[in-house]
Structure formats: structure tokens, C-alpha cells
Design a protein around this motif. Structure first.
Motif, short mmCIF file in Angstrom:
data_model
loop_
_atom_site.label_atom_id
_atom_site.label_comp_id
_atom_site.label_asym_id
_atom_site.label_seq_id
_atom_site.Cartn_x
_atom_site.Cartn_y
_atom_site.Cartn_z
N GLY A 9 27.96 37.39 -9.29
CA GLY A 9 28.45 37.43 -7.92
C GLY A 9 28.22 36.14 -7.17
N ASP A 10 28.40 36.24 -5.88
CA ASP A 10 28.32 35.11 -4.95
C ASP A 10 26.94 35.12 -4.29
N ILE A 11 26.15 34.11 -4.53
CA ILE A 11 24.78 34.06 -3.99
C ILE A 11 24.77 34.04 -2.47
N THR A 12 25.84 33.57 -1.84
CA THR A 12 25.88 33.53 -0.37
C THR A 12 25.98 34.94 0.22
N GLU A 13 26.25 35.93 -0.61
CA GLU A 13 26.34 37.32 -0.14
C GLU A 13 25.15 38.16 -0.60
N ALA A 14 24.18 37.54 -1.25
CA ALA A 14 23.04 38.28 -1.81
C ALA A 14 22.19 38.91 -0.70
N PRO A 15 21.94 40.23 -0.78
CA PRO A 15 21.13 40.91 0.23
C PRO A 15 19.63 40.79 -0.10
N VAL A 16 19.11 39.60 0.08
CA VAL A 16 17.72 39.29 -0.26
C VAL A 16 17.06 38.57 0.92
N ASP A 17 15.74 38.43 0.84
CA ASP A 17 15.03 37.69 1.88
C ASP A 17 15.32 36.20 1.82
N ALA A 18 15.40 35.66 0.60
CA ALA A 18 15.61 34.21 0.44
C ALA A 18 16.59 33.95 -0.70
N VAL A 19 17.49 33.00 -0.47
CA VAL A 19 18.36 32.52 -1.54
C VAL A 19 17.92 31.11 -1.88
N VAL A 20 18.02 30.78 -3.15
CA VAL A 20 17.66 29.44 -3.60
C VAL A 20 18.94 28.62 -3.69
N ASN A 21 18.87 27.44 -3.11
CA ASN A 21 19.98 26.50 -3.13
C ASN A 21 19.71 25.43 -4.18
N ALA A 22 20.63 25.29 -5.11
CA ALA A 22 20.56 24.19 -6.08
C ALA A 22 21.08 22.95 -5.35
N ALA A 23 20.20 22.33 -4.60
CA ALA A 23 20.56 21.25 -3.68
C ALA A 23 20.56 19.89 -4.38
N ASN A 24 21.15 18.92 -3.71
CA ASN A 24 20.95 17.54 -4.14
C ASN A 24 19.81 16.97 -3.29
N SER A 25 19.28 15.85 -3.68
CA SER A 25 18.08 15.34 -3.01
C SER A 25 18.29 14.99 -1.55
N SER A 26 19.53 14.74 -1.14
CA SER A 26 19.78 14.40 0.26
C SER A 26 19.58 15.59 1.20
N LEU A 27 19.68 16.80 0.66
CA LEU A 27 19.61 18.06 1.43
C LEU A 27 20.77 18.23 2.41
N LEU A 28 21.78 17.39 2.32
CA LEU A 28 22.84 17.41 3.32
C LEU A 28 24.13 18.05 2.84
N GLY A 29 24.03 18.88 1.82
CA GLY A 29 25.21 19.57 1.32
C GLY A 29 25.83 18.83 0.16
N GLY A 30 26.69 19.51 -0.55
CA GLY A 30 27.35 18.92 -1.71
C GLY A 30 28.36 19.89 -2.26
N GLY A 31 28.47 19.95 -3.58
CA GLY A 31 29.42 20.84 -4.21
C GLY A 31 28.73 22.07 -4.77
N GLY A 32 29.46 22.89 -5.48
CA GLY A 32 28.91 24.06 -6.15
C GLY A 32 28.16 24.98 -5.22
N VAL A 33 27.01 25.48 -5.68
CA VAL A 33 26.18 26.39 -4.90
C VAL A 33 25.78 25.75 -3.57
N ASP A 34 25.41 24.48 -3.61
CA ASP A 34 24.98 23.75 -2.41
C ASP A 34 26.07 23.77 -1.34
N GLY A 35 27.28 23.43 -1.72
CA GLY A 35 28.38 23.41 -0.76
C GLY A 35 28.68 24.80 -0.23
N ALA A 36 28.66 25.81 -1.10
CA ALA A 36 28.95 27.18 -0.67
C ALA A 36 27.91 27.67 0.33
N ILE A 37 26.63 27.39 0.08
CA ILE A 37 25.57 27.82 1.00
C ILE A 37 25.72 27.12 2.35
N HIS A 38 25.98 25.83 2.34
CA HIS A 38 26.15 25.12 3.61
C HIS A 38 27.39 25.60 4.37
#
Length: 168
Positions: A9-38
Motif C-alpha cells: 500500500g501507500d505509506i502516506t495513508e498508513a494509520p500509525v503513530d509514525a511513518v518513516v521517510n526514506a529521505a535524502n540528506s537535505s531533508l527537503l524532499g525528493g522523489g519516491g517515498v520522500d516526495g510522496a510524504i512531502h
């Protein structure tokens, strides 16, 4: 004891306390999971990440580390950002990948999160082979002491889901 669940499924819809973002080091968004979460979480996440960059992570978040922000408009309360390693066929970086899962659980414990959703860290554009990434993820989570009661691996593709449930 921590219960592991596997969901396609889509992690941005997960009914949990915390979702983990596979971020890039800039923390300013990107592609894949990072882009979807932002995108789905909204400007609150980006603002919190900019604050982190302006304070203790001026050079970015180091690979294998984790830090939390608000989850903005996501159903979760928090986003735990972690920077996975880029896969290198001639260098064993599996310790850094395992660290992403351990550090994310450490941050979840500090937050008091009971439930957490992980993506398949580093297995997208960072090139980590999915079978090995799944093995490292599941083994690391099982071996890490935590107060989290449920770890939900939320996998976007059928290929990732099938790789992860192999280690169920």
C-alpha cells in the motif's frame, strides 16, 4: 513483544503513530517515498525540515541516522526521516542500512510511538537489491529492542511486498 505486519500500500495513508521517510540528506524532499510524504503531508513537514537544517543538521542528516518532525496532513502524528545508503556492489554498506531501522525505532521510542510504518529503505533509486534490503530490514527490526508494539512494513510494489513477506 513487537508484532511485524506486511502491507502492500501507500505509506502516506498508513494509520500509525509514525511513518518513516526514506529521505535524502537535505531533508527537503525528493522523489519516491520522500516526495510522496512531502506532497501529501504538506508544507508543515517542509517547514520542520528547514528548521532542522537551520539548527543541528546544517550539512544535512547523515546516512544511517534518524530525526522526527510533524506529519502535517498525514494520518500519522510524526514522520521519522532517515537517510539510507546508496548500494555499492564493491562495498558492504549493510551496517548503514540496518542503522536506519534501528535509529528510526530509537526515535519512535523517544516519541512514545506504539505503531510505526517503514518503507523498503534504499531499495528504490538508491539501488539496494530488494531481497537483501528486505532481509536486512526484517532481521534488524526483530533484533532491535523497542517499545513499539507494531512495526508495519508498508510496501508500494508487489515485488517489494513479496520480498518482505519471505522473511515473515
Amino acid at each position: 513483544m513487537t508484532r511485524l505486519t506486511f502491507v502492500r500500500g501507500d505509506i502516506t495513508e498508513a494509520p500509525v503513530d509514525a511513518v518513516v521517510n526514506a529521505a535524502n540528506s537535505s531533508l527537503l524532499g525528493g522523489g519516491g517515498v520522500d516526495g510522496a510524504i512531502h506532497r501529501k503531508g504538506g508544507t508543515e513537514i517542509l517547514a520542520a525540515c528547514r528548521d532542522l537544517r537551520a539548527s543541528r543538521y546544517g550539512r544535512g542528516l547523515p546516512t544511517g541516522q534518524a530525526v522526527a518532525t510533524t506529519a502535517g496532513r498525514l494520518p500519522a502524528r510524526w514522520v521519522i526521516h532517515t537517510v539510507g545508503p546508496v548500494w555499492q556492489p564493491d562495498e558492504d554498506r549493510s551496517g548503514l542500512l540496518a542503522s536506519c531501522y534501528r535509529e528510526s525505532l530509537r526515535v519512535a521510542d523517544e516519541l512514545g510511538a506504539a505503531t510505526i510504518a517503514f518503507p523498503a529503505i534504499s531499495t528504490g533509486v538508491y539501488g539496494w537489491p530488494i531481497d537483501d534490503g528486505a532481509r536486512i530490514a526484517v532481521q534488524t527490526v526483530r533484533a532491535t529492542p523497542t517499545s513499539v508494539t507494531e512495526v508495519r512494513f508498508t510496501l508500494f510494489s508487489e515485488v517489494a511486498y513479496e520480498a518482505f513477506v519471505t522473511y515473515e
